[in-house]
Design a protein around this motif. Structure first.
Motif, PDB file in Angstrom:
ATOM      1  N   ASP A 169       0.967  -1.297   0.163  1.00 57.56           N
ATOM      2  CA  ASP A 169       0.082  -0.097  -0.022  1.00 57.56           C
ATOM      3  C   ASP A 169       0.921   1.326  -0.040  1.00 57.56           C
ATOM      4  N   GLY A 170       2.108   1.250  -0.669  1.00 57.91           N
ATOM      5  CA  GLY A 170       2.779   2.465  -0.935  1.00 57.91           C
ATOM      6  C   GLY A 170       3.779   2.522   0.098  1.00 57.91           C
ATOM      7  N   ARG A 171       3.688   2.018   1.107  1.00 63.15           N
ATOM      8  CA  ARG A 171       4.611   2.018   2.511  1.00 63.15           C
ATOM      9  C   ARG A 171       5.896   0.894   2.106  1.00 63.15           C
TER      10      ARG A 171
ATOM     11  N   VAL B 154       8.479  -1.676   2.825  1.00 67.62           N
ATOM     12  CA  VAL B 154       8.728  -2.822   3.783  1.00 67.62           C
ATOM     13  C   VAL B 154       9.756  -3.644   3.167  1.00 67.62           C
ATOM     14  N   ASP B 155      10.075  -4.722   3.930  1.00 64.99           N
ATOM     15  CA  ASP B 155      11.021  -5.688   3.725  1.00 64.99           C
ATOM     16  C   ASP B 155      10.433  -6.715   2.742  1.00 64.99           C
ATOM     17  N   ALA B 156      11.465  -7.318   1.870  1.00 66.18           N
ATOM     18  CA  ALA B 156      10.447  -8.300   0.975  1.00 66.18           C
ATOM     19  C   ALA B 156       9.880  -9.643   1.618  1.00 66.18           C
ATOM     20  N   ASP B 157      10.209 -10.094   2.758  1.00 68.41           N
ATOM     21  CA  ASP B 157       9.280 -11.037   3.224  1.00 68.41           C
ATOM     22  C   ASP B 157       7.870 -10.511   3.704  1.00 68.41           C
ATOM     23  N   THR B 158       7.860  -9.406   4.328  1.00 68.73           N
ATOM     24  CA  THR B 158       6.565  -8.793   4.650  1.00 68.73           C
ATOM     25  C   THR B 158       5.734  -8.492   3.647  1.00 68.73           C
ATOM     26  N   ALA B 159       6.469  -8.143   2.343  1.00 67.28           N
ATOM     27  CA  ALA B 159       5.468  -8.131   1.177  1.00 67.28           C
ATOM     28  C   ALA B 159       5.117  -9.417   0.781  1.00 67.28           C
ATOM     29  N   ILE B 160       5.869 -10.473   0.879  1.00 65.25           N
ATOM     30  CA  ILE B 160       5.454 -11.781   0.409  1.00 65.25           C
ATOM     31  C   ILE B 160       3.966 -12.373   1.357  1.00 65.25           C
ATOM     32  N   GLU B 161       4.359 -11.988   2.480  1.00 65.40           N
ATOM     33  CA  GLU B 161       3.355 -12.516   3.414  1.00 65.40           C
ATOM     34  C   GLU B 161       1.954 -11.849   3.038  1.00 65.40           C
ATOM     35  N   LYS B 162       2.130 -10.405   2.671  1.00 62.00           N
ATOM     36  CA  LYS B 162       0.882  -9.660   2.482  1.00 62.00           C
ATOM     37  C   LYS B 162       0.354 -10.214   1.392  1.00 62.00           C
ATOM     38  N   ALA B 163       1.173 -10.426   0.245  1.00 60.70           N
ATOM     39  CA  ALA B 163       0.830 -11.308  -0.897  1.00 60.70           C
ATOM     40  C   ALA B 163      -0.069 -12.494  -0.919  1.00 60.70           C
ATOM     41  N   VAL B 164       0.380 -13.303  -0.057  1.00 61.70           N
ATOM     42  CA  VAL B 164      -0.240 -14.641   0.368  1.00 61.70           C
ATOM     43  C   VAL B 164      -1.459 -14.111   1.037  1.00 61.70           C
ATOM     44  N   GLU B 165      -1.505 -13.107   1.973  1.00 57.18           N
ATOM     45  CA  GLU B 165      -2.672 -12.882   2.736  1.00 57.18           C
ATOM     46  C   GLU B 165      -3.916 -12.619   1.623  1.00 57.18           C
ATOM     47  N   ILE B 166      -3.405 -11.585   0.708  1.00 54.36           N
ATOM     48  CA  ILE B 166      -4.392 -11.276  -0.455  1.00 54.36           C
ATOM     49  C   ILE B 166      -4.934 -12.195  -1.257  1.00 54.36           C
ATOM     50  N   LEU B 167      -4.049 -13.323  -1.579  1.00 58.75           N
ATOM     51  CA  LEU B 167      -4.361 -14.216  -2.556  1.00 58.75           C
ATOM     52  C   LEU B 167      -5.408 -15.275  -1.594  1.00 58.75           C
ATOM     53  N   LYS B 168      -5.072 -15.447  -0.422  1.00 59.84           N
ATOM     54  CA  LYS B 168      -6.048 -15.931   0.274  1.00 59.84           C
ATOM     55  C   LYS B 168      -7.624 -15.680   0.503  1.00 59.84           C
ATOM     56  N   ASP B 169      -7.474 -14.281   0.457  1.00 60.57           N
ATOM     57  CA  ASP B 169      -8.875 -13.862   0.612  1.00 60.57           C
ATOM     58  C   ASP B 169      -9.409 -13.550  -0.958  1.00 60.57           C
ATOM     59  N   SER B 170      -8.803 -13.747  -1.788  1.00 59.41           N
ATOM     60  CA  SER B 170      -9.374 -13.595  -3.092  1.00 59.41           C
ATOM     61  C   SER B 170     -10.248 -14.631  -3.539  1.00 59.41           C
TER      62      SER B 170
ATOM     63  N   ILE C  32       1.915   1.563  -9.389  1.00 56.34           N
ATOM     64  CA  ILE C  32       0.284   1.721  -8.620  1.00 56.34           C
ATOM     65  C   ILE C  32      -0.058   0.381  -7.988  1.00 56.34           C
ATOM     66  N   ALA C  33       0.760  -0.570  -7.856  1.00 58.14           N
ATOM     67  CA  ALA C  33       0.270  -1.574  -7.308  1.00 58.14           C
ATOM     68  C   ALA C  33       0.206  -1.686  -5.610  1.00 58.14           C
ATOM     69  N   ASP C  34      -0.804  -2.631  -5.216  1.00 57.43           N
ATOM     70  CA  ASP C  34      -0.803  -2.708  -3.774  1.00 57.43           C
ATOM     71  C   ASP C  34       0.097  -3.357  -3.280  1.00 57.43           C
ATOM     72  N   VAL C  35       0.760  -4.371  -3.694  1.00 55.41           N
ATOM     73  CA  VAL C  35       2.127  -5.125  -3.242  1.00 55.41           C
ATOM     74  C   VAL C  35       3.339  -5.021  -4.187  1.00 55.41           C
ATOM     75  N   VAL C  36       4.218  -4.888  -3.944  1.00 59.23           N
ATOM     76  CA  VAL C  36       5.416  -4.800  -4.856  1.00 59.23           C
ATOM     77  C   VAL C  36       6.540  -5.925  -4.190  1.00 59.23           C
ATOM     78  N   ILE C  37       6.796  -6.758  -4.991  1.00 58.67           N
ATOM     79  CA  ILE C  37       7.696  -7.767  -4.489  1.00 58.67           C
ATOM     80  C   ILE C  37       9.217  -7.484  -5.384  1.00 58.67           C
ATOM     81  N   PRO C  38      10.055  -7.137  -4.940  1.00 56.70           N
ATOM     82  CA  PRO C  38      11.407  -7.100  -5.592  1.00 56.70           C
ATOM     83  C   PRO C  38      12.091  -8.512  -6.143  1.00 56.70           C
ATOM     84  N   SER C  39      12.185  -8.639  -7.145  1.00 54.80           N
ATOM     85  CA  SER C  39      13.076  -9.978  -7.737  1.00 54.80           C
ATOM     86  C   SER C  39      14.018  -9.776  -8.334  1.00 54.80           C
ATOM     87  N   ALA C  40      14.541 -10.928  -9.040  1.00 53.31           N
ATOM     88  CA  ALA C  40      16.034 -10.682  -9.777  1.00 53.31           C
ATOM     89  C   ALA C  40      15.731 -10.753 -10.918  1.00 53.31           C
ATOM     90  N   VAL C  41      16.846 -10.298 -11.841  1.00 54.54           N
ATOM     91  CA  VAL C  41      16.781 -10.038 -13.215  1.00 54.54           C
ATOM     92  C   VAL C  41      16.916 -11.471 -13.586  1.00 54.54           C
TER      93      VAL C  41
END
Lengths: 119, 156, 397
Positions: free
Chosen positions: C44-46, C48-64, C348-357
């Motif tokens: 949500d624009g704040r 965070v660290d990568a693991d937090t973002a991943i956890e939030k993604a899991v939460e959103i996907l579970k609720d979806s 514009i995304a709700d969650v951004v998880i930075p990955s590798a090239v």
């Protein structure tokens, strides 16, 4: 070359294609450019470097005009990217009709387009 | 984009002062294009303030010449996408690098004529080019196969 | 090194003293700028660290209730497999860019509906090369010099001006069309269907709009035992019905040997198509809850028709590349972006998880446009890459 009027709108055939020289791998910016065929530019009074208003499907963006013989003779080419995507739809994804008019000011900024999706 | 001696002559002092070692400014213009003379050889251009505008224009005009190689080959990097056509199609490469450039790969020899470096084509060893040297021939294969006219040969 | 920049997957790129050799402009841009504009983990624009973002993604996907996974054409097969696992666990949708690109033609190739060959075969054998609706100069820059028109080949030792015949089909004179000089033909078309129809008619001995051009190309093809057509996006969008094109290729093969290789842009689009095909028998736009593939399950249709509430977007930038009528709907749903860069969609995304090239910071398998598999060896290893992220998401669900 005498321009008939600043408000001369000309119909154009636009194609959308990849352009290696304006693609930014890092996605830090998008290039607001349209490549116009020299014949078309001459007919419509557009010079290299002019800002033009391109309207299609009821949407408008301002792009900077560059001249290129690689564009379709009766129009121009917009590189794949956020500006082309804003103007096109899937029915005419790579090729559509637009109207072009010399304009003033600066090309449309990316922020403005992002704002239309989510603010 | 070819420079011709007349364009250069028009911007010279046209006094035939002979300070450059040539009899006439026209002759100097020709020698400039052949790179047998440098712009600095025209003393009045640099010593007399009234020629400042012309000198600046000449420097601008002659800039690509500086970047040109002996064979008169210039690459406009702003047009080059690094497609490699010129590298692969070069007859000298085909002969000297049959396992590399000839079959489409980047040159495996240490001294190719052209090579794609940092995404654009650069001249590495112009001496090997057929346009160079005593038995030079008018080979234009690289230019003919450049899709964006990024490769130019200078006239003169 | 192998360059992951496009489906050419050039394997002769090397880096010495900071200079990148042999990679084209776009490929070089990836190597020299891979540390620029990197994605930053956000919820949500704040920041965070990568693991937090991943956890939030899991939460959103579970609720979806209606989640879709989209993208994947720039990541490795190993990650694509995990993404399919996640889509299955979610009982959701999965799609890549090929559903609005060359998916249908890749499918035809995989199912054997059109004959195909490898680019190495092309280099060694091909006489007539048809570039139809594609301008490799910008999209697959080294295609013609590394694999097709310019290199010498075992059965083509004399080079392009004697041993090859180039045909370029396009609506305008592209850079590739400019190259069609001697022993070559540029066919300018307004409606690709008319040219497809002309080829079919000429073989049947009937009159047609492009009878002269088609006849000439067919005559050239008959001279050799190996000819190839490369089809790109211009072909896909020039024809409403690709079945006619497949029919044309079959018909051509009645009189000459003609192969087809898709000229897709993305580095590993074919990898996704093949991986999904192995798994469920379809190349793209698959719905696990419906157990089949359909046009309505393509990501763009789902989004446009507001059928999904969450999108997990991996290595692609829909805000940048999809028409506004589709991308504008992204603001209305939950979006999770997995990307090495701060793409326009990430902004514009709700969650951004930075990955590798992929290919530079993470190794793995990619599949070239002709189906050849290559193994990418990275310059450095980054722990948080697509495989790591998707494994964590899969575990969390």
């Amino acid at each position: 070359m005498m321009r008939f009027s600043k408000f001369l709108k000309v119909e154009a055939e636009i194609i959308v294609a990849r352009h290696a020289l304006v693609m930014d791998e890092t996605k830090s910016k998008a290039e607001p450019v349209i490549f116009l065929h020299p014949e078309f530019a001459r007919k419509s009074g557009v010079k290299e470097g002019d800002v033009v208003e391109v309207e299609a499907s009821g949407r408008v963006v301002k792009l900077r005009a560059k001249i290129s013989e690689r564009a379709p003779e009766n129009g121009g080419l917009i590189p794949n990217g956020i500006y082309a995507s804003y103007l096109t739809n899937f029915d005419s994804f790579k090729r559509f009709r637009a109207s072009i008019e010399v304009s003033e000011g600066e090309p449309t900024g990316v922020e403005e387009l992002l704002g239309k999706i989510k603010n | 984009m070819a420079l011709n001696p007349m364009d250069i002559y028009k911007l010279l002092p046209k006094t035939n002062c002979k300070k450059c070692g040539e009899a006439t400014c026209m002759s100097f213009a020709f020698k400039l294009l052949n790179r047998e003379k440098k712009l600095e050889d025209c003393k009045p251009l640099y010593e007399d303030k009234k020629y400042e505008r012309q000198r600046k224009k000449l420097e601008e005009m002659l800039k690509p010449l500086e970047e040109a190689t002996e064979t008169g080959l210039i690459v406009d990097e702003s047009l080059c996408t690094g497609c490699g056509n010129c590298v692969v199609v070069c007859p000298v490469h085909v002969e000297k690098d049959p396992k590399g450039a000839a079959i489409g790969n980047g040159p495996t020899i240490d001294d190719p004529i052209l090579r794609v470096e940092d995404g654009v084509v650069r001249v590495v060893n112009m001496k090997a080019c057929r346009r160079y040297g005593k038995n030079r021939i008018l080979c234009v294969v690289c230019r003919e196969n450049c899709p964006s006219d990024a490769i130019r040969f200078l006239e003169g | 090194m192998i360059c992951p920049g496009c489906s050419c997957l050039c394997d002769d790129v090397h880096i010495k003293e900071g200079k990148v050799f042999n990679a084209c402009r776009r490929g070089e841009g990836i190597f020299s700028k891979y540390k620029e504009n990197r994605a930053v983990a956000r919820v949500d624009g704040r920041e965070v660290d990568a693991d937090t973002a991943i956890e939030k993604a899991v939460e959103i996907l579970k609720d979806s209730k209606n989640p879709a996974i989209y993208g994947l054409d720039t990541t490795v097969v190993e990650a694509q497999k995990l993404a399919i696992d996640v889509a299955e666990k979610l009982n959701g949708y999965i799609d890549d860019n090929s559903s609005f690109c060359l998916g249908e033609l890749v499918e035809a190739v995989l199912k054997g509906e059109v004959p195909t060959a490898t680019l190495d075969d092309v280099r060694d054998n091909a006489y007539v090369l048809v570039y139809w609706g594609t301008n490799p100069y910008h999209s697959l820059s080294r295609h013609m010099s590394k694999y097709t028109y310019y290199p010498r080949g075992k059965k083509r030792p004399r080079g392009y001006d004697e041993d090859r015949f180039l045909v370029v089909v396009d609506v305008r004179k592209s850079e590739t069309a400019v190259l069609a000089k001697k022993n070559a033909k540029f066919i300018r078309v307004d409606d690709d269907a008319e040219l497809v129809d002309s080829f079919i008619k000429v073989i049947d001995g009937r009159a047609a709009k492009y009878a002269k051009e088609a006849g000439m190309v067919i005559n050239e093809m008959k001279k050799a035992d190996f000819n190839v057509i490369f089809g790109g996006l211009g072909l896909k969008y020039g024809l409403k019905d690709l079945n006619k094109f497949k029919e044309m290729v079959k018909k051509l093969n009645e009189v000459a040997k003609v192969y087809f290789i898709p000229a897709g842009f993305h580095g590993n689009m074919r990898g996704f198509n093949e991986t999904l095909f192995e798994r469920v028998g379809y190349v793209n736009r698959y719905s696990f809850r419906d157990g089949r593939s359909d046009e309505e399950f393509s990501f763009t249709e789902l989004l446009k028709n507001e059928k999904i509430d969450t999108a997990l977007i991996i290595g692609t930038d829909p805000v940048y590349s999809l028409p506004f009528e589709v991308s504008s709907k992204l603001g209305k749903i939950k979006t999770i972006v997995v990307d090495p860069r701060m793409s326009f969609t990430a902004r514009i995304a709700d969650v951004v998880i930075p990955s590798a090239v992929s290919g530079l910071e993470a190794g793995g398998t990619m599949v070239r446009s002709d189906g050849i598999r290559v193994k990418l060896e990275p310059l450095e290893e980054r722990e948080v890459n697509d495989v790591y992220i998707l494994s964590r998401i899969k575990e969390g669900l």
